[in-house]
Design a protein around this motif. Structure first.
Motif, PDB file in Angstrom:
ATOM      1  N   GLY A   4       0.862  -1.187   0.000  1.00 16.11           N
ATOM      2  CA  GLY A   4       0.000   0.000   0.000  1.00 16.11           C
ATOM      3  C   GLY A   4       0.895   1.233   0.000  1.00 16.11           C
ATOM      4  O   GLY A   4       2.066   1.174  -0.403  1.00 16.11           O
TER       5      GLY A   4
ATOM      6  N   GLY B 279       2.344   2.861   2.438  1.00 15.03           N
ATOM      7  CA  GLY B 279       3.524   2.760   3.287  1.00 15.03           C
ATOM      8  C   GLY B 279       4.509   1.720   2.782  1.00 15.03           C
ATOM      9  O   GLY B 279       5.715   1.994   2.650  1.00 15.03           O
TER      10      GLY B 279
ATOM     11  N   ASN C 100       2.742  -8.952  -1.250  1.00 11.66           N
ATOM     12  CA  ASN C 100       1.419  -8.319  -1.318  1.00 11.66           C
ATOM     13  C   ASN C 100       0.394  -9.307  -1.841  1.00 11.66           C
ATOM     14  O   ASN C 100       0.716 -10.207  -2.612  1.00 11.66           O
ATOM     15  CB  ASN C 100       1.471  -7.085  -2.235  1.00 11.66           C
TER      16      ASN C 100
ATOM     17  N   ASN D 241      -0.735 -14.273   0.114  1.00  8.81           N
ATOM     18  CA  ASN D 241      -1.535 -13.807   1.231  1.00  8.81           C
ATOM     19  C   ASN D 241      -0.772 -14.074   2.530  1.00  8.81           C
ATOM     20  O   ASN D 241      -0.411 -15.224   2.797  1.00  8.81           O
ATOM     21  CB  ASN D 241      -2.844 -14.607   1.195  1.00  8.81           C
ATOM     22  N   VAL D 242      -0.546 -13.050   3.317  1.00 10.79           N
ATOM     23  CA  VAL D 242       0.109 -13.263   4.615  1.00 10.79           C
ATOM     24  C   VAL D 242      -0.927 -13.851   5.563  1.00 10.79           C
ATOM     25  O   VAL D 242      -2.018 -13.305   5.716  1.00 10.79           O
ATOM     26  CB  VAL D 242       0.656 -11.925   5.186  1.00 10.79           C
TER      27      VAL D 242
ATOM     28  N   ASP E 128       1.845   3.196   9.539  1.00  8.99           N
ATOM     29  CA  ASP E 128       0.512   3.802   9.510  1.00  8.99           C
ATOM     30  C   ASP E 128      -0.583   2.977  10.139  1.00  8.99           C
ATOM     31  O   ASP E 128      -0.721   2.927  11.345  1.00  8.99           O
ATOM     32  CB  ASP E 128       0.134   4.167   8.073  1.00  8.99           C
ATOM     33  N   GLU E 129      -1.393   2.326   9.317  1.00 15.69           N
ATOM     34  CA  GLU E 129      -2.637   1.798   9.851  1.00 15.69           C
ATOM     35  C   GLU E 129      -2.431   0.589  10.749  1.00 15.69           C
ATOM     36  O   GLU E 129      -3.365   0.071  11.314  1.00 15.69           O
ATOM     37  CB  GLU E 129      -3.585   1.517   8.703  1.00 15.69           C
TER      38      GLU E 129
ATOM     39  N   THR F  99      -3.762   8.327   7.719  1.00 12.49           N
ATOM     40  CA  THR F  99      -3.934   8.792   6.344  1.00 12.49           C
ATOM     41  C   THR F  99      -2.804   8.263   5.464  1.00 12.49           C
ATOM     42  O   THR F  99      -1.770   7.802   5.955  1.00 12.49           O
ATOM     43  CB  THR F  99      -3.887  10.330   6.274  1.00 12.49           C
ATOM     44  N   ALA F 100      -3.023   8.382   4.172  1.00 12.58           N
ATOM     45  CA  ALA F 100      -2.004   7.971   3.205  1.00 12.58           C
ATOM     46  C   ALA F 100      -0.743   8.819   3.411  1.00 12.58           C
ATOM     47  O   ALA F 100       0.387   8.310   3.355  1.00 12.58           O
ATOM     48  CB  ALA F 100      -2.553   8.146   1.802  1.00 12.58           C
TER      49      ALA F 100
ATOM     50  N   LYS G 193      -6.539  18.644  -3.933  1.00 11.85           N
ATOM     51  CA  LYS G 193      -6.664  17.182  -3.831  1.00 11.85           C
ATOM     52  C   LYS G 193      -5.983  16.526  -5.037  1.00 11.85           C
ATOM     53  O   LYS G 193      -5.242  15.550  -4.902  1.00 11.85           O
ATOM     54  CB  LYS G 193      -8.153  16.816  -3.776  1.00 11.85           C
TER      55      LYS G 193
END
Ligand SMILES: Cc1cc2nc3c(=O)[nH]c(=O)nc-3n(C[C@H](O)[C@H](O)[C@H](O)COP(=O)(O)OP(=O)(O)OC[C@H]3O[C@@H](n4cnc5c(N)ncnc54)[C@H](O)[C@@H]3O)c2cc1C
Length: 405
Positions: free
Chosen positions: A12, A14, A37, A80-81, A298-299, A315-316, A378
């Motif tokens: 993604g 990050g 990924n 897939n992790v 991040d997330e 956020t991104a 934006k």
């Protein structure tokens, strides 16, 4: 450390930025870098609401990872992790196992439905390219189906959206799409209801009230109904129930979109790291507490604003900022340095889109922006990201240059 094996989970904002920067900053003989990924492409999460509304083709938001990273320098695994085992320094993938010396976790989030009955089963989310596409197709199906039932079912034309910033962005795009959908499927515009159920007294409760008010009146002027101070209680295939002022109300609908919450990716949470309400505890240098060779972005993280003791909005932009620190500190770790750089979040502003022609947000020094200026900003942010990620090539391929609408 010899030639360490760096593994990055997630491509993604990050994870992919970390891979791109490591390629530039770390000579190949210094480390082996592997990026894992789920898909062979990176997707612009910040554009998913447009795909979900049908105002942007899904290919615009997908960037093949091979177009951005140098496959000779970085090993790319599409898998897939399943689990992270920090004590064994291994990653369990769907088709095997991977070991690491240094790990960067950047797996993003998953929807949080807070145990509200039916949401997991019947509500749509805007989280990946595929579920955004599903929502778009579902909407079109219901518009088409409306004409093919003996008893007209108006619930097919009601769209209920539950909370959050991405919900507001989706509402904006929907208001752009609905006139075209109505033309396509011979349905009069007045038959459509787009309803936002929001727990707070306003949408965007964490934003400046002037911005929130602007967003609401912009969307209201385009037909969105707001039910504020209301809690979604249950979702069924053909209706939702919400509670407002102690009363339960029902809205017939076949399209409930849940944008009301996210939580840290459960793989990261279930890996034995300490976490606080789901967000993994990380140190200032972006390493996971208690693990000197595991970084999180991040997330997956809970970065708290010192002054307010509140979690920073995820956020991104934050993910990209953090990738800078992670790359710097991965390099320091490899070189055996003792000093690591601390992450200091820079608030550079946020813009919330309200469809093609409207947006609102803040820029540096909290200057408020509305309308076309915010729309332009934006697009500038989006284009700048593409330039940083994949240079002029990616910018020209995927950039947003339609500045006049
Ligand atoms: C509709 C919407 C609109 C948004 N708008 C904005 C905006 O305007 N501005 C803004 O700053 N932020 C916005 N955000 C938030 C922003 O998208 C996130 O903060 C950002 O994507 C976080 O980056 P990340 O790298 O942590 O995770 P992500 O970008 O989500 O990347 C996670 C990656 O991990 C991969 N992955 C996940 N699980 C696995 C697994 N098990 N195995 C392998 N790979 C896996 C995923 O495929 C993905 O590539 C928006 C979000 C949404 C949903």
């Amino acid at each position: 450390m010899g030639k360490p094996n760096i593994v990055i989970l997630g491509a993604g904002y990050g994870g992919l930025m970390t891979a791109v920067k490591l390629e530039k900053m770390l000579p190949a003989h210094k480390a082996t870098v592997t990026l894992v990924n789920k898909y062979d492409y990176h997707y612009q999460t910040t554009w998913l609401h447009e795909i979900a509304a049908g105002t942007l083709h899904h290919d615009r938001a997908r960037i093949p990872v091979k177009d951005v990273i140098n496959m000779e320098k970085t090993r790319f695994i599409v898998d897939n992790v399943i689990a992270i085992k920090p004590d064994e320094k291994t990653i369990k993938l769907e088709s095997g196992e991977l070991s690491y010396d240094i790990l960067v976790i950047a797996l993003g989030v998953e929807p949080a439905t807070y145990g509200i009955p039916g949401l997991d089963d019947y509500a749509f989310t805007i989280e990946t390219v595929n579920n955004a596409r599903l929502l778009k197709e579902h909407l079109e199906y219901n518009f088409a189906k409306y004409h093919h039932e003996d008893e007209k079912n108006k619930g097919r034309l009601n769209i209920v959206v539950g909370g959050g910033v991405s919900g507001v962005e989706y509402l904006g795009e929907l208001t752009n799409r609905i006139p075209d959908l109505c033309d396509e499927y011979d349905i009069h515009k007045t038959m459509i209801r787009v309803i936002n159920i929001e727990q707070s007294s306003t949408v965007l409760p964490d934003f400046d009230p002037q911005l929130a008010k602007y967003a609401m009146s912009s969307l209201e002027s385009r037909g969105v109904e707001f039910i504020t101070g209301a809690r979604l209680k249950e979702c069924k295939p053909d209706h939702v129930i919400y509670e407002k002022a102690g009363k339960h109300e029902t809205i017939p609908t076949y399209t409930t979109v849940w944008t009301g919450g996210v939580r840290t990716n459960s793989i990261a949470v279930n890996s034995g790291f300490t976490h606080n309400q789901g967000e993994i505890d990380i140190c200032d240098d972006m390493r996971v507490s208690g693990f000197e060779d595991v970084f999180a972005i991040d997330e997956c993280t809970g970065v708290t604003e010192k002054e307010s003791d509140k979690l920073y909005p995820l956020t991104a932009n934050m993910a990209i900022q953090q990738s800078d620190i992670v790359v710097h500190n991965v390099k320091a770790l490899i070189q055996g340095e003792e000093e690591f750089t601390a992450y200091k979040p820079k608030r550079s502003g946020t813009v919330v889109s309200l469809g093609h022609t409207d947006a609102t947000g803040t820029i540096l020094n909290n200057r408020k922006l509305f309308g076309w200026k915010a729309v332009m900003l934006k697009k500038l942010i989006d284009n700048y990201y593409l330039l940083r990620l994949g240079g002029f090539n990616q910018l020209m391929r995927k950039g947003k240059f339609n500045i006049f609408y």
